[in-house]
Each structure stands twice: as structure tokens, then as C-alpha cells.
Scaffold this active site. Structure first.
Site, PDB file in Angstrom:
ATOM      1  N   GLU A 229       6.626  -0.481  -5.397  1.00 33.99           N
ATOM      2  CA  GLU A 229       5.533  -0.817  -6.313  1.00 33.99           C
ATOM      3  C   GLU A 229       4.270  -0.729  -5.480  1.00 33.99           C
ATOM      4  O   GLU A 229       3.858  -1.686  -4.845  1.00 33.99           O
ATOM      5  CB  GLU A 229       5.783  -2.224  -6.883  1.00 33.99           C
ATOM      6  CG  GLU A 229       5.139  -2.434  -8.230  1.00 33.99           C
ATOM      7  CD  GLU A 229       3.869  -3.217  -8.112  1.00 33.99           C
ATOM      8  OE1 GLU A 229       2.802  -2.560  -8.059  1.00 33.99           O
ATOM      9  OE2 GLU A 229       3.924  -4.446  -8.061  1.00 33.99           O
TER      10      GLU A 229
ATOM     11  N   SER B 291       0.819  -1.211   0.000  1.00 35.51           N
ATOM     12  CA  SER B 291       0.000   0.000   0.000  1.00 35.51           C
ATOM     13  C   SER B 291       0.857   1.267   0.000  1.00 35.51           C
ATOM     14  O   SER B 291       2.031   1.255   0.392  1.00 35.51           O
ATOM     15  CB  SER B 291      -0.904   0.004   1.231  1.00 35.51           C
ATOM     16  OG  SER B 291      -0.122   0.269   2.377  1.00 35.51           O
TER      17      SER B 291
ATOM     18  N   VAL C 237       2.088   2.369   3.688  1.00 32.59           N
ATOM     19  CA  VAL C 237       3.208   1.553   4.191  1.00 32.59           C
ATOM     20  C   VAL C 237       4.458   1.829   3.352  1.00 32.59           C
ATOM     21  O   VAL C 237       5.568   1.958   3.885  1.00 32.59           O
ATOM     22  CB  VAL C 237       2.854   0.041   4.205  1.00 32.59           C
ATOM     23  CG1 VAL C 237       4.044  -0.792   4.668  1.00 32.59           C
ATOM     24  CG2 VAL C 237       1.654  -0.224   5.098  1.00 32.59           C
TER      25      VAL C 237
ATOM     26  N   CYS D 149      -2.673  -4.884  -8.326  1.00 30.42           N
ATOM     27  CA  CYS D 149      -2.221  -3.489  -8.423  1.00 30.42           C
ATOM     28  C   CYS D 149      -2.634  -2.927  -9.765  1.00 30.42           C
ATOM     29  O   CYS D 149      -2.829  -1.736  -9.914  1.00 30.42           O
ATOM     30  CB  CYS D 149      -0.707  -3.407  -8.329  1.00 30.42           C
ATOM     31  SG  CYS D 149      -0.109  -4.044  -6.806  1.00 30.42           S
TER      32      CYS D 149
HETATM   33  C1  UN1 Z   1       0.475  -6.822  -8.816  1.00 35.02           C
HETATM   34  O1  UN1 Z   1      -0.746  -6.703  -8.818  1.00 35.02           O
HETATM   35  O2  UN1 Z   1       1.155  -6.490  -7.826  1.00 35.02           O
HETATM   36  O3  UN1 Z   1       0.208  -7.254 -14.625  1.00 35.02           O
HETATM   37  C2  UN1 Z   1       1.231  -7.423  -9.925  1.00 35.02           C
HETATM   38  C3  UN1 Z   1      -0.388  -8.043 -13.887  1.00 35.02           C
HETATM   39  C4  UN1 Z   1       0.424  -9.149 -13.250  1.00 35.02           C
HETATM   40  C5  UN1 Z   1       1.194  -8.616 -12.103  1.00 35.02           C
HETATM   41  C6  UN1 Z   1       0.424  -7.772 -11.138  1.00 35.02           C
HETATM   42  N1  UN1 Z   1       1.314  -9.715 -14.228  1.00 35.02           N
HETATM   43  O4  UN1 Z   1      -1.581  -7.970 -13.657  1.00 35.02           O
END
Ligand code: UN1
Length: 514
Positions: free
Chosen positions: A267, A246, A249, A301
Site C-alpha cells: 500500500e 513510500s 521503500v 495516502c
Molecule cells: C493511509 O493513508 O495510509 O481512507 C490510510 C482514509 C483512511 C485510511 C488512510 N481511512 O483516508
């Protein structure tokens, strides 16, 4: 097989038991006398197994052993380090189904996504093997006679990788396999919500390391972020911390690491949007947005959280999308035709419901879903009906990443306005445009277009391949992992000047008459 049998069978096939050590420092620390956490399955809320956590003494031992191992690991020529990763890739191929199933059990992913995650690791292993023969520097022309200048890349040392629950295996490999061929050793602190997968993956890696008699490049410290994560971020023996999780964090970790002038790869959250043009191929756009928003139940993400639709096709597009939402199978992710599995825990369900309430308060109109659901036979699971909400960019809630399947739909009149809405959020991970118009696609991928680290045309915001550098801008943190030249983050750059002449001429024509 019922879920209980699947649990037992999966653990057995991976050589694991009901109680597993979560501390690896060349050997697995004893499970006796250590605290443990439970691995709950979001499918039915029941425990799959227990994992012991690293205490203070364990942490110290892990770091000491890692430093020690680094001194041997860095001396192994990079292509030979790559050979270990190649063998780990082979072992992952053999265990793909079982590991994938464990990902499904622990993170609630569908079977194809669980196996896809292990495939992602295999792909990274292949990339790392090739890379191990291509860690190249530069030669630079020197201004002085009989001088040679080169730029070389040298291993960093002990790196730490802190991963989140949603990609409990592959995100580690994006970092760890690359770092390892670069000559670093890696201490892994997995999410406490998905530590069983981490143990299983480490066991696979460890078996290969022992069989081939390499020094250990990989270490494991299961534990809470507030203890292990915090210690890692403040530990100046760790020159690089890669953190996925997050934004709050990530900021804390970054602050701690920056205080000691260490390096971070962050990330963090995404708030990814897809623009659907009136010149889009409808079938591609509907499928791309649905996949982006529903895969991993909106817990990537890269999940599509916003869709910005041209007013001319707004009704037609939303109707088609709602139809897909209505048809997809939700429930037990281990059933082969399930598309949407559970959320990770009850807190996630709470955040889902709270965000929907907030959106309604701000004037959003619920077009579909938005409720907590129960699935027959799995009363303890954490299921919801994915939501589609008609929204406006002024709604504050749409600037937040809620880790759940909520899709906000906006209307736009021209591309400039769509890009403005697109870029108006604090995060900048992934983005897409659906259009068959070349000029629109080029505009969206130009400097005037998407401000994200990843920009796609006619494909989803989610589902990136490993060959590109993965990461995003703004509050996503600016880190890059996995492919392209992301490997350079795991090494230190060193400029080397060698004088092989009989004199010592100085640069910039400086005279030094001694
Ligand atoms: C993530 O959600 O932290 O591109 C990584 C994507 C996956 C990786 C996601 N290959 O959806």
C-alpha cells in the site's frame, strides 16, 4: 492542562512510562541494556517518551516465538480466534479517548481524527469477528465418480506488518485483526516516527490475550526499516509481508520478498485527484476537496493532491476553496476546533517547501499559502500554511506525492480530458468525481474512467470505510487490505480432491494399466 500535563496524563492512563519496551515476544523485553528511540511530538517538537528497539537477538527471538505460537494459534477454531478480537475491540472502545490522544500527540492528528483512527480499529475488529465465522471455500464438481473437490483456505503462518506514521494504529489492525482470525500470527514493525502508539496498542491487545489465556497472535519489533524491515523482507520464515509506506521503500521490500518468492501486500503512495464538474453541487465539492486535501495536514495516502476543475466554474470553485483554507484553524491539534495540525517533522516541512519551489519553477502559480508557520506557544512544532497551486499536467512535480498539504489545481474542458489528466500520474490509489450528472458519474466509475483502486462519487478521496478492500493500482502497489475478500491474502488456497470410491479413476480419461 498544558502539553506536559497532557503527556503525563495520557501515558499514565495507558499504563505507560517515560521509557517503554518496544520488543514484545510473549513478554515485554527488558528496557535495560537496549538502545532506544525517542517519540517526538510534532506539536512542539518535544519528547513524549522513549521506546527501546529490537536488536539482532531480539529479532531472532521474536520470530522463533512467533513460529511457536502459530502452531498453537492455528489450531484454535476461527470463531474462537474471533472471540479474542471481539474482546480486543471492547478494550479499544474503553481506551478510545486515551489512545486517540496519544495518536494526536505522536502523529499530530486532530482530536477527532485521533479518535477516528481508534474507531477505525474498532470497526475492523467488528468486521474480523463476523469474518471469523465466514472463512468459506468452494465446492467444485469433480469429473470422477465418488470424488469430491473442495477449495479451502488455510492459515499462512507468521506474517509481518510494516506500518507508516500517518495511520500508526489502524493500518496495523486492517492487517492484524484479519490475519489473526485467518489463523496467522503477526509481527508488527511500526514506523519509528510513531512507535509509542504501537506500544500502547500492543499493550491493550496483550492484556486481553493474557486475560483470556490465548496463545500470542501479536508480536512487536520496534526498529529502523533499514535493520528490522530489511531482515523481515529477507526472512523466508515469513510468507507474507504487508507494507504501507513510500514507493521507493515498497519497491525494495517487494524485490527482497520476491527474490525468495514470498507474498507482499503493498500500500504505497497515492497522488489522488478529484474531478469537479460544472454539474457539481458546489457546497459538497468544496467541502469534499477541502477535507481530502487538509485532513491529517495532507499526510494521508488518500489525501487529495490534485483537483481537476471544469473551466466554467474554475474561478468560483477556487475562490470558495481559498476561502475555506483562509478560515480553517491551524495549530495545536489537541484544541477541539483545530482542522490542520502540524506535519510529522522538519523534513516534511522541507519537502513541502522544496515542492512549492519546484512547482513555481515549472510555471505553477501559488494561489494560497505555501509558507512555514510558527504557532504561538509551540515554537518547536512543524507547521505550514497549506498551499493551493494553479498547475498544468505537464508539470513534473504534479506527478509526485509530496506528503504535505499541497493541492494542484488544473482546468478541464470536457470529461474525457479530465479523465486523461486524472489518469496521467504513476500512482493509482483513490479518486473522486463531484457531479450531480448520472452519466458523468457512471463514466468516471466505468472501465474508461478512473484507473484507481478506489473511486468515489460526491465524496472525498480520503476517508474510506473499512468494509471495502483498501488499496490501489500502478505504483500504489496493487495490494488490498481490510474489508471485502482481502482476507484471502492472509491465507493459502488449497484445492482438495477426495476419492471415497473402491477404485482410482484418473482425470482426463488417462489410462494407467498396472
Ligand atoms: C493511509 O493513508 O495510509 O481512507 C490510510 C482514509 C483512511 C485510511 C488512510 N481511512 O483516508
Amino acid at each position: 492542562m498544558n502539553l506536559e500535563q497532557i503527556r503525563e496524563e495520557t501515558l499514565r492512563s495507558l499504563g505507560m512510562g517515560k521509557l517503554n519496551s518496544g520488543v514484545y515476544h510473549g513478554v515485554w523485553a527488558d528496557t535495560h541494556g537496549r538502545e532506544s528511540i525517542e517519540s517526538f511530538s510534532p506539536i512542539d517538537g518535544k519528547t513524549t517518551a522513549e521506546i527501546t528497539v529490537a536488536g539482532d537477538a531480539d529479532y531472532s527471538e521474536i520470530i522463533e516465538k512467533a513460529i511457536n505460537s502459530f502452531e498453537r494459534w492455528r489450531d484454535i477454531p476461527a470463531p474462537r480466534r474471533g472471540m479474542l478480537i471481539r474482546e480486543i475491540g471492547e478494550e479499544l472502545r474503553k481506551n478510545k479517548q486515551q489512545l486517540g490522544r496519544l495518536v494526536s500527540l505522536e502523529a499530530g492528528k486532530t482530536v477527532t481524527e485521533g479518535e477516528g483512527e481508534i474507531q477505525e480499529m474498532i470497526d475492523v475488529a467488528d468486521l474480523a469477528v463476523g469474518l471469523s465465522r465466514q472463512l468459506y471455500g468452494l465446492e467444485i464438481a469433480s469429473e470422477r465418480p465418488k470424488h469430491r473437490m473442495i477449495e479451502q483456505y488455510v492459515p499462512l503462518g507468521v506474517t509481518a506488518v510494516i506500518t507508516s506514521f500517518n495511520f500508526p494504529a489502524s493500518v496495523w489492525s486492517w492487517n492484524a485483526f484479519i490475519a489473526a482470525v485467518c489463523g496467522d500470527v503477526v509481527v508488527w514493525k511500526p514506523s519509528s516516527k510513531a512507535a509509542l502508539v504501537a506500544v500502547a496498542v500492543m499493550r491493550v491487545a496483550e492484556r486481553v490475550v493474557k486475560r483470556l489465556k490465548y496463545p500470542d497472535p501479536f508480536f512487536l519489533a520496534v526498529g529502523e526499516g533499514s535493520s528490522i524491515g530489511d531482515r523481515i523482507s529477507k526472512d523466508n520464515r515469513i510468507p507474507l509481508v504487508s507494507f504501507t509506506g513510500s514507493i521507493p521503500v515498497g519497491k525494495k521490500i517487494s524485490e527482497n520478498v520476491s527474490k525468495r518468492l514470498g507474498k507482499v501486500i503493498l500500500e504505497l503512495g497515492g497522488n489522488n485527484a478529484a474531478v469537479v464538474s460544472d454539474k457539481a453541487e458546489m457546497k459538497i465539492a468544496v467541502k469534499g476537496v477541502a477535507f481530502g486535501a487538509l485532513a491529517t495536514a495532507g499526510q494521508r495516502c488518500t489525501s487529495t493532491r490534485r483537483v481537476i476543475v471544469h473551466e466554467k466554474i474554475y474561478s468560483a470553485f477556487t475562490e470558495k476553496l481559498i476561502d475555506v483554507y483562509r478560515r480553517v484553524k491551524r495549530g495545536n491539534p489537541l484544541e477541539p476546533d483545530t482542522v490542520v495540525g502540524p506535519l510529522i517533522d522538519q523534513n516534511a516541512v522541507k519537502s513541502f517547501k522544496a515542492a512549492i519551489e519546484e512547482a513555481k519553477k515549472e510555471g505553477g502559480k501559488l494561489l494560497f499559502g505555501g509558507t512555514e508557520e510558527s504557532i504561538d506557544g509551540f515554537p518547536g512544532g512543524h507547521y505550514v500554511m497549506p498551499a493551493i497551486i494553479e498547475a498544468t499536467p505537464e508539470m513534473k512535480i504534479t506527478e509526485k506525492e509530496t506528503f504535505a498539504p499541497i493541492l494542484y489545481v488544473f482546468r478541464y474542458r470536457n470529461l474525457e480530458e479530465a479523465i486523461k489528466i486524472h489518469n496521467s500520474v504513476p500512482q493509482g490509489l483513490s479518486s473522486s468525481i463531484f457531479t450531480q450528472d448520472l452519466a458523468e458519474a457512471e463514466e468516471f466509475t466505468s472501465a474508461r474512467g478512473s484507473d484507481c483502486g478506489i473511486v468515489n462519487v460526491n465524496t472525498a478521496t480520503a476517508g474510506a470505510e473499512i468494509g471495502g478492500a483498501f488499496g490501489g493500482e500502478k505504483e500504489t502497489g496493487g495490494g488490498r487490505e481490510s474489508g471485502s475478500d482481502a482476507w484471502k491474502n492472509y491465507m493459502r488456497r488449497q484445492t482438495v480432491t477426495i476419492n471415497y470410491g473402491e477404485d482410482i479413476p484418473l482425470s482426463q480419461d488417462v489410462r494407467f494399466p498396472v
